[in-house]
Design a protein around this motif. Structure first.
Motif, mmCIF file in Angstrom:
data_model
loop_
_atom_site.group_PDB
_atom_site.id
_atom_site.type_symbol
_atom_site.label_atom_id
_atom_site.label_comp_id
_atom_site.label_asym_id
_atom_site.label_seq_id
_atom_site.Cartn_x
_atom_site.Cartn_y
_atom_site.Cartn_z
ATOM 1 N N SER A 1 33.299 -148.514 -44.932
ATOM 2 C CA SER A 1 33.984 -148.609 -46.224
ATOM 3 C C SER A 1 33.305 -147.641 -47.209
ATOM 4 O O SER A 1 32.096 -147.419 -47.129
ATOM 5 N N PHE A 2 34.101 -147.066 -48.119
ATOM 6 C CA PHE A 2 33.560 -146.106 -49.098
ATOM 7 C C PHE A 2 34.409 -146.196 -50.363
ATOM 8 O O PHE A 2 35.553 -146.670 -50.347
ATOM 9 N N SER A 3 33.828 -145.739 -51.466
ATOM 10 C CA SER A 3 34.525 -145.782 -52.764
ATOM 11 C C SER A 3 34.012 -144.638 -53.663
ATOM 12 O O SER A 3 32.930 -144.089 -53.436
ATOM 13 N N SER A 4 34.813 -144.285 -54.700
ATOM 14 C CA SER A 4 34.434 -143.210 -55.638
ATOM 15 C C SER A 4 34.932 -143.576 -57.040
ATOM 16 O O SER A 4 35.802 -144.447 -57.204
ATOM 17 N N PHE A 5 34.378 -142.899 -58.017
ATOM 18 C CA PHE A 5 34.779 -143.097 -59.411
ATOM 19 C C PHE A 5 34.857 -141.732 -60.112
ATOM 20 O O PHE A 5 33.934 -140.921 -59.995
ATOM 21 N N ALA A 6 35.957 -141.522 -60.823
ATOM 22 C CA ALA A 6 36.130 -140.274 -61.589
ATOM 23 C C ALA A 6 36.524 -140.636 -63.024
ATOM 24 O O ALA A 6 37.243 -141.619 -63.244
ATOM 25 N N SER B 1 41.139 -141.731 -46.027
ATOM 26 C CA SER B 1 41.036 -141.041 -47.320
ATOM 27 C C SER B 1 41.287 -142.022 -48.453
ATOM 28 O O SER B 1 41.972 -143.050 -48.264
ATOM 29 N N ALA B 2 40.721 -141.695 -49.634
ATOM 30 C CA ALA B 2 40.945 -142.485 -50.849
ATOM 31 C C ALA B 2 41.025 -141.511 -52.017
ATOM 32 O O ALA B 2 40.051 -140.810 -52.314
ATOM 33 N N CYS B 3 42.168 -141.435 -52.677
ATOM 34 C CA CYS B 3 42.393 -140.438 -53.747
ATOM 35 C C CYS B 3 42.945 -141.113 -54.998
ATOM 36 O O CYS B 3 43.652 -142.133 -54.901
ATOM 37 N N ASP B 4 42.641 -140.517 -56.162
ATOM 38 C CA ASP B 4 43.197 -140.981 -57.423
ATOM 39 C C ASP B 4 43.357 -139.765 -58.341
ATOM 40 O O ASP B 4 42.460 -138.912 -58.412
ATOM 41 N N GLN C 1 39.290 -136.268 -67.281
ATOM 42 C CA GLN C 1 40.544 -135.715 -66.774
ATOM 43 C C GLN C 1 40.399 -135.148 -65.359
ATOM 44 O O GLN C 1 41.083 -134.203 -64.997
ATOM 45 N N HIS C 2 39.495 -135.742 -64.557
ATOM 46 C CA HIS C 2 39.234 -135.223 -63.213
ATOM 47 C C HIS C 2 40.044 -136.001 -62.176
ATOM 48 O O HIS C 2 40.295 -137.185 -62.309
ATOM 49 N N ASN C 3 40.410 -135.287 -61.165
ATOM 50 C CA ASN C 3 41.016 -135.907 -59.979
ATOM 51 C C ASN C 3 39.945 -136.034 -58.890
ATOM 52 O O ASN C 3 39.036 -135.197 -58.802
ATOM 53 N N ASN D 1 41.924 -143.108 -68.564
ATOM 54 C CA ASN D 1 40.741 -142.288 -68.827
ATOM 55 C C ASN D 1 39.763 -142.295 -67.662
ATOM 56 O O ASN D 1 38.797 -141.542 -67.663
ATOM 57 N N SER D 2 39.952 -143.147 -66.683
ATOM 58 C CA SER D 2 39.053 -143.184 -65.525
ATOM 59 C C SER D 2 39.881 -143.446 -64.280
ATOM 60 O O SER D 2 40.916 -144.109 -64.340
ATOM 61 N N ASP D 3 39.390 -142.922 -63.184
ATOM 62 C CA ASP D 3 40.105 -143.068 -61.913
ATOM 63 C C ASP D 3 39.104 -143.522 -60.838
ATOM 64 O O ASP D 3 38.032 -142.931 -60.681
ATOM 65 N N SER D 4 39.495 -144.562 -60.090
ATOM 66 C CA SER D 4 38.656 -145.084 -59.011
ATOM 67 C C SER D 4 39.473 -145.114 -57.729
ATOM 68 O O SER D 4 40.700 -145.278 -57.746
ATOM 69 N N SER D 5 38.774 -144.991 -56.607
ATOM 70 C CA SER D 5 39.447 -145.053 -55.298
ATOM 71 C C SER D 5 38.477 -145.617 -54.271
ATOM 72 O O SER D 5 37.256 -145.555 -54.443
ATOM 73 N N GLY D 6 39.018 -146.151 -53.217
ATOM 74 C CA GLY D 6 38.193 -146.690 -52.143
ATOM 75 C C GLY D 6 39.038 -146.960 -50.906
ATOM 76 O O GLY D 6 40.270 -147.113 -50.982
ATOM 77 N N ASN D 7 38.394 -147.060 -49.753
ATOM 78 C CA ASN D 7 39.105 -147.314 -48.507
ATOM 79 C C ASN D 7 38.110 -147.842 -47.468
ATOM 80 O O ASN D 7 36.880 -147.744 -47.671
ATOM 81 N N GLY D 8 38.607 -148.357 -46.386
ATOM 82 C CA GLY D 8 37.740 -148.856 -45.325
ATOM 83 C C GLY D 8 38.527 -149.102 -44.053
ATOM 84 O O GLY D 8 39.754 -149.275 -44.096
ATOM 85 N N GLY D 9 37.855 -149.098 -42.906
ATOM 86 C CA GLY D 9 38.532 -149.339 -41.647
ATOM 87 C C GLY D 9 37.548 -149.361 -40.482
ATOM 88 O O GLY D 9 36.374 -149.039 -40.632
ATOM 89 N N THR D 10 38.055 -149.763 -39.329
ATOM 90 C CA THR D 10 37.222 -149.837 -38.123
ATOM 91 C C THR D 10 37.539 -148.641 -37.225
ATOM 92 O O THR D 10 38.694 -148.242 -37.072
ATOM 93 N N LEU D 11 36.499 -148.086 -36.622
ATOM 94 C CA LEU D 11 36.620 -146.944 -35.718
ATOM 95 C C LEU D 11 35.913 -147.264 -34.413
ATOM 96 O O LEU D 11 34.830 -147.852 -34.403
#
Length: 272
Positions: free
Chosen positions: A225-230, A249-252, A233-235, A259-269
């Motif tokens: 699992s992973f996450s990000s914060f922007a 992938s996780a995009c925002d 005015q950034h993508n 004024n803020s953008d967050s994204s996250g995702n997770g999975g089994t491999l």
């Protein structure tokens, strides 16, 4: 009858009998019958009656015709007494037979009652035997099921022990990390490999914080699992790669009202 003494007194109707002669004749013709002595009654009576006339004739106390008459009367009375005794004995025998018949009937009734009880007991025993057979079959089935259940439990315990042993032999793999420093990544026109250098846990040392690459030490299924914060005015768009192949992938993207953008995702491999 037992204990009965029969005295026959025969009188000679002759006017010439003297007092002494009369007493002699009476004494001569008196007959004592005692059946308890086991003698034949009729034989004894005949013997006495035969003796009486001869004595009378010898003493000259009676005429021959009278003696014959007395002899016949004595014989008849002796026979009558014998018949009465026999009748009384038959009556006693009849009473005894009646008593025996009653006793036999009572015993027969008791025997029938015992046969009824025996038949009832046999029926009850048969019923109990059938019930015991049914219970025995049920116990056999329950015993078989218990044995089968015990066998399955033993097999499961063996499998559990084997899995536990295998898990104990296998290495434990887990890691948790974040970007180093203030975590700020400047904008880039190309994809950049992110190295999470701030490592919180790294069980098994399978994650390399310098390269940001995780190498699976054993074959298995892994969860990531992973996450990000922007902000401003950034993508932002982040992805998880497996052997240079994008897997997750996780995009925002920036919007005017956000004024803020967050994204996250997770999975089994599944990793080799």
């Amino acid at each position: 009858m037992e204990g009965l003494t029969l005295t026959l007194l025969l009188l000679c109707l002759s006017g010439t009998l003297s007092e002494d002669a009369g007493e002699d004749n009476l004494n001569d013709i008196m007959v004592q019958i005692q059946p308890e002595q086991g003698q034949d009654i009729e034989s004894e009576v005949l013997l006495k009656q035969n003796q009486a006339p001869s004595l009378a004739e010898t003493n000259g106390s009676c005429q021959p015709e009278m003696c014959n008459l007395l002899r016949h009367l004595g014989a008849m009375e002796a026979r009558l007494t014998t018949a009465e005794n026999q009748v009384e004995e038959l009556s006693n025998m009849k009473a005894t037979v009646t008593l025996l018949q009653r006793e036999t009937e009572v015993q027969a009734a008791e025997l029938r009652a015992m046969e009824t009880k025996l038949s009832t007991s046999e029926s009850l025993m048969k019923s109990m035997k059938r019930e015991n057979e049914v219970q025995e079959r049920k116990l056999q089935v329950l015993s078989f099921r218990a044995n089968a259940t015990e066998f399955r439990v033993e097999q499961q315990q063996i499998l559990l022990d084997e899995l536990r042993r295998q898990n104990e032999d296998r290495p434990k793999i887990a890691f948790s990390a974040a970007l180093g420093g203030d975590g700020h990544i400047p904008p880039s026109e190309r994809e950049t490999n992110l190295a999470f250098s701030n490592v919180f846990t790294n069980v098994g040392d399978a994650y390399n914080p310098a390269s940001g690459v995780f190498n699976a030490p054993v074959k298995g299924v892994y969860y990531f699992s992973f996450s990000s914060f922007a902000y401003s005015q950034h993508n932002v768009c982040i992805s998880l790669f497996k052997n240079n192949m994008r897997m997750l992938s996780a995009c925002d993207h920036h919007s005017e009202h956000d004024n803020s953008d967050s994204s996250g995702n997770g999975g089994t491999l599944h990793l080799e």
